[in-house]
Scaffold this motif. Structure first.
Motif, short mmCIF file in Angstrom:
data_model
loop_
_atom_site.label_atom_id
_atom_site.label_comp_id
_atom_site.label_asym_id
_atom_site.label_seq_id
_atom_site.Cartn_x
_atom_site.Cartn_y
_atom_site.Cartn_z
N ASN A 1 35.49 46.61 41.97
CA ASN A 1 35.78 45.37 42.71
C ASN A 1 37.35 45.28 43.00
OD1 ASN A 1 35.02 43.15 43.94
ND2 ASN A 1 34.95 41.68 42.31
N THR A 2 37.94 45.68 41.74
CA THR A 2 39.60 45.60 41.67
C THR A 2 40.14 46.39 42.83
OG1 THR A 2 39.65 44.77 39.55
CG2 THR A 2 41.54 45.61 40.56
N ALA A 3 39.54 47.70 42.83
CA ALA A 3 39.82 48.75 43.88
C ALA A 3 39.71 48.25 45.21
CB ALA A 3 39.21 50.00 43.72
N MET A 4 38.62 47.40 45.63
CA MET A 4 38.39 46.84 46.90
C MET A 4 39.63 45.97 47.23
SD MET A 4 35.33 48.27 48.15
CE MET A 4 36.06 49.90 47.31
N LEU A 5 40.19 45.04 46.49
CA LEU A 5 40.93 44.30 46.76
C LEU A 5 42.47 45.03 46.92
CD1 LEU A 5 41.01 41.32 47.37
CD2 LEU A 5 41.73 40.79 45.02
N LEU A 6 42.53 46.11 46.16
CA LEU A 6 44.01 46.63 46.15
C LEU A 6 43.82 47.53 47.47
CD1 LEU A 6 44.40 47.85 42.52
CD2 LEU A 6 45.36 45.90 43.73
N LEU A 7 42.69 48.16 47.76
CA LEU A 7 42.90 48.93 49.21
C LEU A 7 42.76 47.85 50.21
CD1 LEU A 7 39.81 51.34 48.45
CD2 LEU A 7 42.11 51.75 48.74
N SER A 8 42.51 46.68 50.14
CA SER A 8 42.64 45.78 51.31
C SER A 8 44.08 45.37 51.37
CB SER A 8 41.75 44.48 51.09
OG SER A 8 42.42 43.68 50.11
N SER A 9 44.71 45.29 50.28
CA SER A 9 46.32 45.14 50.45
C SER A 9 47.17 46.07 51.08
CB SER A 9 46.81 45.02 48.85
OG SER A 9 48.08 44.37 48.94
N ILE A 10 46.58 47.44 50.92
CA ILE A 10 47.19 48.55 51.65
C ILE A 10 46.85 48.53 53.33
CG2 ILE A 10 47.00 51.00 52.04
CD1 ILE A 10 46.50 51.11 48.90
N THR A 11 45.82 48.40 53.43
CA THR A 11 45.41 48.26 54.85
C THR A 11 45.98 46.91 55.55
OG1 THR A 11 43.31 46.79 54.39
CG2 THR A 11 43.09 49.46 54.56
#
Length: 212
Positions: free
Chosen positions: A79-89
């Protein structure tokens, strides 16, 4: 009396000087950005209070389950990875915006929204699993503070997704005009702020909770 400017020849008032300066200030977006920074600071205070409440009540289990009994760290890590990836995009969307690429900006925003939606879906799955096992907010002070803190963050993510969809439609209709760029910058600040808050939640609630 209001300060006024006067024509060089006629001496007739042209208009209130501070009104003209204020209009110029808002035309550049300075007022909007300042107001949004003030909002983010107020949101910081809200989350600071929720973290403090969890810090006080997080160990009061009332004979009920503890974090070790409830949390699934691998799922929370995903779940944390999903949000961190969304920050990159989201960052890529801002770069595309600066280059004036409408379609690319919309594409990166869509990717951000997908990652954000995945984050929410996993969080709702976690909540439903806890409730199904009887770990409801009424069960203990620990669970009350947990649901309040994590749920408030999830509500912010939901608002961010609605905001994102609205801006994608506005960019598609009006392009990357100055007003839309300013709104996208505010959205980017808001989204990165939610990432920072979640890192705090992941560390303080989940990781430290497993060590208790």
């Amino acid at each position: 009396m209001n300060a006024q400017t006067f024509g060089p020849m006629s001496g007739e008032p042209v208009g209130p000087a501070f009104y003209l300066a204020d209009e110029e200030h808002h035309a550049d977006g300075g007022g909007t950005m300042l107001g949004f920074w003030i909002y983010l600071m107020s949101d910081c205070l809200i989350f600071a209070v929720l973290f403090a409440i969890y810090g006080v009540l997080g160990s009061n289990y009332a004979g009920g389950p503890s974090p070790r009994d409830l949390f699934e760290l691998p799922l929370v890590a995903v779940n944390t990875a999903m949000l961190l990836l969304s920050s990159i995009t989201c960052g890529f969307a801002m770069l595309a915006m600066e280059e004036g690429r409408v379609r690319r900006t919309q594409g990166w925003l869509a990717a951000t929204a997908l990652f954000g939606a995945a984050f929410l879906a996993i969080e709702l799955h976690e909540f439903s699993t806890l409730i199904a096992h009887g770990a409801t907010p009424q069960r203990s002070a620990f669970l009350s503070s947990f649901f309040t803190l994590v749920g408030t963050h999830g509500l912010h993510v939901t608002v961010g997704l609605v905001w994102m969809a609205t801006l994608m439609a506005q960019v598609g209709r009006h392009g990357l005009i100055q007003a839309n760029k300013r709104r996208l910058m505010c959205l980017s600040m808001f989204w990165h702020f939610l990432d920072v808050i979640w890192v705090g939640v992941f560390t303080f609630v989940y990781l430290l909770g497993m060590l208790r």
